[in-house]
Design an enzyme around this catalytic site. Structure first.
Site, PDB file in Angstrom:
ATOM      1  N   ASN A  42       0.832  -1.203   0.000  1.00  0.00           N
ATOM      2  CA  ASN A  42       0.000   0.000   0.000  1.00  0.00           C
ATOM      3  C   ASN A  42       0.866   1.251   0.000  1.00  0.00           C
ATOM      4  O   ASN A  42       1.957   1.279   0.572  1.00  0.00           O
ATOM      5  CB  ASN A  42      -1.030  -0.007   1.136  1.00  0.00           C
ATOM      6  CG  ASN A  42      -0.449  -0.281   2.505  1.00  0.00           C
ATOM      7  OD1 ASN A  42       0.560  -0.955   2.633  1.00  0.00           O
ATOM      8  ND2 ASN A  42      -1.101   0.236   3.527  1.00  0.00           N
ATOM      9  N   CYS A  53      -4.146   0.769  -2.590  1.00  0.00           N
ATOM     10  CA  CYS A  53      -4.045  -0.505  -1.881  1.00  0.00           C
ATOM     11  C   CYS A  53      -2.941  -1.367  -2.495  1.00  0.00           C
ATOM     12  O   CYS A  53      -2.636  -1.258  -3.688  1.00  0.00           O
ATOM     13  CB  CYS A  53      -5.349  -1.282  -1.986  1.00  0.00           C
ATOM     14  SG  CYS A  53      -6.712  -0.575  -1.075  1.00  0.00           S
ATOM     15  N   GLU A  55      -3.040  -4.413  -3.332  1.00  0.00           N
ATOM     16  CA  GLU A  55      -3.521  -5.271  -4.424  1.00  0.00           C
ATOM     17  C   GLU A  55      -3.489  -4.525  -5.753  1.00  0.00           C
ATOM     18  O   GLU A  55      -3.023  -5.043  -6.766  1.00  0.00           O
ATOM     19  CB  GLU A  55      -4.964  -5.721  -4.164  1.00  0.00           C
ATOM     20  CG  GLU A  55      -5.128  -6.609  -2.955  1.00  0.00           C
ATOM     21  CD  GLU A  55      -5.396  -5.848  -1.669  1.00  0.00           C
ATOM     22  OE1 GLU A  55      -4.831  -4.749  -1.482  1.00  0.00           O
ATOM     23  OE2 GLU A  55      -6.164  -6.366  -0.831  1.00  0.00           O
ATOM     24  N   CYS A  89     -10.732  -3.135  -4.857  1.00  0.00           N
ATOM     25  CA  CYS A  89      -9.703  -4.069  -5.352  1.00  0.00           C
ATOM     26  C   CYS A  89     -10.342  -5.337  -5.918  1.00  0.00           C
ATOM     27  O   CYS A  89      -9.864  -5.886  -6.911  1.00  0.00           O
ATOM     28  CB  CYS A  89      -8.715  -4.413  -4.247  1.00  0.00           C
ATOM     29  SG  CYS A  89      -7.613  -3.032  -3.866  1.00  0.00           S
TER      30      CYS A  89
HETATM   31  N1  THU Z   1      -5.245  -1.695   2.464  1.00  0.00           N
HETATM   32  C1  THU Z   1      -4.675  -2.427   1.464  1.00  0.00           C
HETATM   33  O1  THU Z   1      -3.624  -2.034   0.920  1.00  0.00           O
HETATM   34  N2  THU Z   1      -5.274  -3.578   1.079  1.00  0.00           N
HETATM   35  C2  THU Z   1      -6.374  -4.109   1.682  1.00  0.00           C
HETATM   36  O2  THU Z   1      -6.810  -5.189   1.301  1.00  0.00           O
HETATM   37  C3  THU Z   1      -7.037  -3.397   2.778  1.00  0.00           C
HETATM   38  C4  THU Z   1      -6.489  -2.058   3.109  1.00  0.00           C
HETATM   39  C5  THU Z   1      -4.544  -0.486   2.930  1.00  0.00           C
HETATM   40  C6  THU Z   1      -5.137   0.841   2.549  1.00  0.00           C
HETATM   41  C7  THU Z   1      -4.599   1.737   3.645  1.00  0.00           C
HETATM   42  O3  THU Z   1      -3.299   2.157   3.301  1.00  0.00           O
HETATM   43  C8  THU Z   1      -4.501   0.825   4.856  1.00  0.00           C
HETATM   44  O4  THU Z   1      -4.499  -0.496   4.350  1.00  0.00           O
HETATM   45  C9  THU Z   1      -5.614   0.989   5.868  1.00  0.00           C
HETATM   46  O5  THU Z   1      -6.865   0.848   5.272  1.00  0.00           O
END
Ligand code: THU
Length: 129
Positions: A42, A53, A55, A89
């Protein structure tokens, strides 16, 4: 490579997360044909809504390398229950197939297909079945 190897790579990708605001680091790996593997983490921003995110960062990396079919995904985080990809995502993943998805937390993992996590992702849109 296999699920264990992909999971190790996802933990490595997680180390590179830029998450100074939430302090919540996420790592992801997407796997294309021929076991081509792409990692993501992220990437947060001071303007919170611009956060990417893990993903979608991994998906973007795969697509930029010419891979447009995603067969497997691993997402890891230091959570009690295995982490779960956000709705955005899931929808972006649906663009590139119906991958098997391994969600990994501190105490174990769970496996799903994307179709289980996001039923009817494209049904009806632009007349798709
Ligand atoms: N986040 C992800 O990168 N992937 C996920 O599946 C859930 C959430 C990140 C976004 C943000 O930077 C942090 O986690 C908190 O939501």
């Amino acid at each position: 490579m296999d699920w264990d190897g992909w999971t190790r790579l996802a933990w490595e990708a997680r180390e590179r997360a830029h998450a100074p605001y939430s302090k919540f680091k996420v790592g992801a790996v997407v796997v294309g044909p021929g076991d081509r593997v792409f990692g993501g983490c992220n990437v947060e921003n001071l303007s919170y809504g611009l956060t990417m995110c893990a993903e979608r960062v991994a998906i973007g990396s795969a697509v930029a390398a010419g891979v447009s079919e995603i067969r497997a995904v691993v997402v890891v985080a230091e959570t009690e229950a295995p982490i779960s990809p956000c709705g955005a995502c899931r929808q972006v993943l649906a663009e590139f197939g119906d991958p098997e998805i391994l969600l990994v937390g501190r105490h174990g993992s769970e496996r799903f297909t994307l179709g289980e996590l996001l039923p009817r992702a494209s049904t009806g849109i632009l007349d798709r079945l």
